[in-house]
Design an enzyme around this catalytic site. Structure first.
Site, PDB file in Angstrom:
ATOM      1  N   PRO A   1       0.839  -1.211   0.000  1.00 16.23           N
ATOM      2  CA  PRO A   1       0.000   0.000   0.000  1.00 16.23           C
ATOM      3  C   PRO A   1       0.870   1.256   0.000  1.00 16.23           C
ATOM      4  O   PRO A   1       1.867   1.316   0.716  1.00 16.23           O
ATOM      5  CB  PRO A   1      -0.782  -0.122   1.312  1.00 16.23           C
ATOM      6  CG  PRO A   1       0.049  -1.008   2.187  1.00 16.23           C
ATOM      7  CD  PRO A   1       0.766  -1.947   1.266  1.00 16.23           C
TER       8      PRO A   1
ATOM      9  N   CYS B   1       0.231   5.462   0.132  1.00 20.74           N
ATOM     10  CA  CYS B   1      -0.571   6.684   0.161  1.00 20.74           C
ATOM     11  C   CYS B   1      -0.117   7.630  -0.931  1.00 20.74           C
ATOM     12  O   CYS B   1       1.080   7.828  -1.122  1.00 20.74           O
ATOM     13  CB  CYS B   1      -0.357   7.413   1.490  1.00 20.74           C
ATOM     14  SG  CYS B   1      -1.347   6.756   2.796  1.00 20.74           S
TER      15      CYS B   1
ATOM     16  N   ALA C   1      -3.453   3.093   2.330  1.00 22.53           N
ATOM     17  CA  ALA C   1      -4.141   3.257   3.610  1.00 22.53           C
ATOM     18  C   ALA C   1      -5.414   4.048   3.371  1.00 22.53           C
ATOM     19  O   ALA C   1      -5.372   5.207   2.948  1.00 22.53           O
ATOM     20  CB  ALA C   1      -3.241   3.984   4.594  1.00 22.53           C
TER      21      ALA C   1
ATOM     22  N   GLN D   1      -6.114  -1.545   2.121  1.00 17.94           N
ATOM     23  CA  GLN D   1      -5.623  -1.400   3.488  1.00 17.94           C
ATOM     24  C   GLN D   1      -6.581  -0.472   4.237  1.00 17.94           C
ATOM     25  O   GLN D   1      -6.729   0.698   3.870  1.00 17.94           O
ATOM     26  CB  GLN D   1      -4.210  -0.814   3.501  1.00 17.94           C
ATOM     27  CG  GLN D   1      -3.622  -0.797   4.904  1.00 17.94           C
ATOM     28  CD  GLN D   1      -2.249  -0.165   4.969  1.00 17.94           C
ATOM     29  OE1 GLN D   1      -2.057   0.945   4.469  1.00 17.94           O
ATOM     30  NE2 GLN D   1      -1.312  -0.838   5.596  1.00 17.94           N
TER      31      GLN D   1
ATOM     32  N   TYR E   1       0.224   4.068  13.684  1.00 20.21           N
ATOM     33  CA  TYR E   1      -1.151   4.548  13.562  1.00 20.21           C
ATOM     34  C   TYR E   1      -2.027   3.920  14.657  1.00 20.21           C
ATOM     35  O   TYR E   1      -1.528   3.191  15.514  1.00 20.21           O
ATOM     36  CB  TYR E   1      -1.668   4.317  12.139  1.00 20.21           C
ATOM     37  CG  TYR E   1      -0.843   5.085  11.128  1.00 20.21           C
ATOM     38  CD1 TYR E   1      -0.790   6.481  11.181  1.00 20.21           C
ATOM     39  CD2 TYR E   1      -0.074   4.440  10.164  1.00 20.21           C
ATOM     40  CE1 TYR E   1      -0.010   7.210  10.287  1.00 20.21           C
ATOM     41  CE2 TYR E   1       0.708   5.156   9.261  1.00 20.21           C
ATOM     42  CZ  TYR E   1       0.734   6.539   9.332  1.00 20.21           C
ATOM     43  OH  TYR E   1       1.507   7.258   8.453  1.00 20.21           O
TER      44      TYR E   1
ATOM     45  N   ARG F   1      -1.389  -5.939   8.629  1.00 15.69           N
ATOM     46  CA  ARG F   1      -0.025  -5.432   8.489  1.00 15.69           C
ATOM     47  C   ARG F   1       0.388  -4.876   9.836  1.00 15.69           C
ATOM     48  O   ARG F   1      -0.327  -4.062  10.431  1.00 15.69           O
ATOM     49  CB  ARG F   1       0.033  -4.329   7.431  1.00 15.69           C
ATOM     50  CG  ARG F   1       1.453  -3.935   7.101  1.00 15.69           C
ATOM     51  CD  ARG F   1       1.553  -2.935   5.981  1.00 15.69           C
ATOM     52  NE  ARG F   1       2.679  -3.253   5.127  1.00 15.69           N
ATOM     53  CZ  ARG F   1       3.348  -2.358   4.411  1.00 15.69           C
ATOM     54  NH1 ARG F   1       2.994  -1.100   4.411  1.00 15.69           N
ATOM     55  NH2 ARG F   1       4.362  -2.729   3.657  1.00 15.69           N
TER      56      ARG F   1
ATOM     57  N   ARG G   1       8.603   1.212  -3.071  1.00 14.91           N
ATOM     58  CA  ARG G   1       9.337   2.203  -3.863  1.00 14.91           C
ATOM     59  C   ARG G   1       9.874   1.625  -5.168  1.00 14.91           C
ATOM     60  O   ARG G   1       9.864   2.320  -6.203  1.00 14.91           O
ATOM     61  CB  ARG G   1      10.473   2.801  -3.026  1.00 14.91           C
ATOM     62  CG  ARG G   1       9.961   3.742  -1.954  1.00 14.91           C
ATOM     63  CD  ARG G   1      10.996   4.043  -0.912  1.00 14.91           C
ATOM     64  NE  ARG G   1      11.331   2.865  -0.122  1.00 14.91           N
ATOM     65  CZ  ARG G   1      12.188   2.869   0.891  1.00 14.91           C
ATOM     66  NH1 ARG G   1      12.786   3.983   1.237  1.00 14.91           N
ATOM     67  NH2 ARG G   1      12.423   1.752   1.567  1.00 14.91           N
TER      68      ARG G   1
HETATM   69  C1  LIG Z   1       4.886   6.794  -1.285  1.00 13.88           C
HETATM   70  C2  LIG Z   1       4.725   5.804  -0.172  1.00 13.88           C
HETATM   71  C3  LIG Z   1       3.501   5.686   0.459  1.00 13.88           C
HETATM   72  C4  LIG Z   1       3.304   4.728   1.477  1.00 13.88           C
HETATM   73  N1  LIG Z   1       2.063   4.551   2.011  1.00 13.88           N
HETATM   74  C5  LIG Z   1       1.828   3.517   2.836  1.00 13.88           C
HETATM   75  C6  LIG Z   1       0.510   3.165   3.210  1.00 13.88           C
HETATM   76  O1  LIG Z   1      -0.475   3.730   2.732  1.00 13.88           O
HETATM   77  N2  LIG Z   1       0.363   2.151   4.099  1.00 13.88           N
HETATM   78  C7  LIG Z   1       1.434   1.460   4.604  1.00 13.88           C
HETATM   79  O2  LIG Z   1       1.240   0.544   5.408  1.00 13.88           O
HETATM   80  N3  LIG Z   1       2.688   1.737   4.214  1.00 13.88           N
HETATM   81  C8  LIG Z   1       2.902   2.720   3.329  1.00 13.88           C
HETATM   82  N4  LIG Z   1       4.167   2.945   2.856  1.00 13.88           N
HETATM   83  C9  LIG Z   1       5.251   2.023   3.235  1.00 13.88           C
HETATM   84  C10 LIG Z   1       5.413   0.942   2.151  1.00 13.88           C
HETATM   85  O3  LIG Z   1       4.239   0.171   1.992  1.00 13.88           O
HETATM   86  C11 LIG Z   1       6.602   0.012   2.447  1.00 13.88           C
HETATM   87  O4  LIG Z   1       6.345  -0.713   3.617  1.00 13.88           O
HETATM   88  C12 LIG Z   1       7.916   0.773   2.614  1.00 13.88           C
HETATM   89  O5  LIG Z   1       8.081   1.757   1.613  1.00 13.88           O
HETATM   90  C13 LIG Z   1       9.113  -0.187   2.545  1.00 13.88           C
HETATM   91  O6  LIG Z   1       9.090  -0.928   1.341  1.00 13.88           O
HETATM   92  P1  LIG Z   1      10.023  -0.526   0.072  1.00 13.88           P
HETATM   93  O7  LIG Z   1      11.437  -0.526   0.549  1.00 13.88           O
HETATM   94  O8  LIG Z   1       9.732  -1.597  -0.956  1.00 13.88           O
HETATM   95  O9  LIG Z   1       9.618   0.835  -0.401  1.00 13.88           O
HETATM   96  C14 LIG Z   1       4.383   3.910   1.873  1.00 13.88           C
HETATM   97  C15 LIG Z   1       5.634   4.071   1.257  1.00 13.88           C
HETATM   98  C16 LIG Z   1       5.786   4.968   0.238  1.00 13.88           C
HETATM   99  C17 LIG Z   1       7.148   5.059  -0.444  1.00 13.88           C
END
Ligand SMILES: Cc1cc2nc3c(=O)[nH]c(=O)nc-3n(C[C@H](O)[C@H](O)[C@H](O)COP(=O)(O)O)c2cc1C
Length: 367
Positions: free
Chosen positions: A25, A27, A59, A102, A185, A233, A327
């Protein structure tokens, strides 16, 4: 070359997934009054063509006050439901990817500015701000206005809001539900001794701190179609002494499993300003592995998983059943295609794009 495990099917509850790659997920801070906009169709639309097994909607707040910012997606009335229905229906016309949502409440971390505008808290007296709520009246940062401590009636209404949002998501055809109990949260705030100083049966020993998140899980589980998976999660560690930790997470995961949780998605941190996170490739995988050894339900690892061989090793060694990417998927929305090409596997792609299949990967695409 033998079939890479990353591209073998697996299931979460009754939901069959065609490989082990999940879009985490993310945002987008691009909603208007809780409603998805064209941006969400562009963003989710491109990720729906990624070849991943599951696409998770960001989220999604179950109440207006549960949004992280005024630009967050919500699912708390007919208008927000209609907006999400329109986005999801458009994606469904062109992609068969299963879609998860989510469901979230931001608790004391709500009412902030968008990240690219500084992310500061917006106090209730200013436009786009509102009073935050939490298990206890403890702000995350000393500069923040303290949240109001939820009373029992408020908690019942938050539980009801989770159920109602889940029902709306079920109605528009969402395939799986993820309850957000991570990243500091509201539900994580109940779990952690740093944010939960309650003296009633929702605070104190771990049994009490888990009570509200478990109740929310049960409410959502009862609200949606029995055949659809409900997952959680969580942050497996606050990365700060005296906080929520792996041992408590294992206890919580086991309880969730007993009451029908279909999978655990293992993230960490986000609750305490003094957290010391050992960020680096695979930094959360040891947490996922420890939980996987303690439960039978599928486990999802996430966090700096960026390379196909790295992802393959995580599932092949049994550290986790799925990898989630965030990412890396923004940077390269066809990451699963490129991983399949690198590992010699097949991936679902839209027939409109078949002609881009590279000659050296002749059997890469399936429809
Ligand atoms: C732009 C962005 C928005 C995110 N929004 C959420 C979210 O809505 N809910 C959540 O649980 N984590 C959110 N995260 C965290 C990611 O889901 C993920 O756990 C975190 O970036 C680590 O993974 P990665 O290294 O593959 O980016 C967000 C991360 C990014 C980069």
């Amino acid at each position: 070359m033998s079939q890479p495990i990353l591209f073998t099917p697996f299931h979460v509850g009754g939901l069959e997934l065609e490989n082990r790659i999940v879009i985490a997920p993310m945002c987008q801070y691009s909603a208007v009054d809780g409603c998805m906009t064209d941006w969400h169709l562009i963003h989710l639309g491109q990720l729906a063509l990624s070849g991943a097994a599951l696409l998770t909607i960001e989220a999604t707040a179950v109440t207006p006050e549960g949004r992280i910012s005024y630009a967050d997606v919500g699912l708390y009335d007919d208008v927000t439901e209609k907006a999400m229905d329109s986005t999801v229906s458009s994606i469904r016309k062109w992609s068969k990817i299963p879609i998860a949502i989510q469901l979230a409440h931001a608790g004391r971390k709500a009412s902030t500015e968008k990240p690219w505008l500084g992310e500061a808290q917006i106090t209730p007296d200013r436009p786009n701000g509102w009073q935050t709520v939490a298990p206890s009246a403890l702000p995350m940062y000393s500069s923040y206005l303290p949240p109001l401590a939820l009373d029992r009636q408020d908690m019942a209404s938050v539980r009801g809001a989770f159920a109602s949002a889940a029902r709306r998501a079920d109605r528009i055809g969402i395939d799986a539900f993820q309850i957000h109990a991570a990243h500091g949260y509201l539900l994580h705030e109940f779990l952690s001794p740093h944010s939960n100083h309650r003296t009633d049966e929702y605070g104190g020993p771990i049994e009490n701190r888990m009570r509200f998140p478990l109740e929310v899980f049960e409410t959502v589980r009862e609200a949606v179609s029995p055949s659809k998976p409900v997952t959680v999660r969580l942050s497996a560690s606050d990365w700060v002494s005296g906080g929520w930790n792996l041992e408590q997470t294992i206890q919580f995961s086991r309880r969730l499993e007993e009451i029908g949780c279909a999978a655990i998605h293992v993230s960490s941190g986000g609750l305490h300003p003094d957290q010391k996170i050992p960020v680096g490739p695979n930094y959360q995988v040891p947490l996922a592995r420890a939980i996987k050894q303690s439960v039978a339900m599928p486990v999802v690892a996430v966090g700096m998983i960026t390379e196909p061989t790295q992802a393959e090793a995580i599932v092949a060694t049994g550290d986790a059943d799925f990898v989630a990417i965030a990412r890396a998927a923004l940077y390269d929305p066809r990451w699963p295609w490129h991983a399949a090409a690198a590992l010699g596997a097949q991936v679902t792609a839209p027939p409109q794009y078949f002609r881009c299949q590279p000659p050296q990967h002749k059997a890469l695409f399936k429809s």
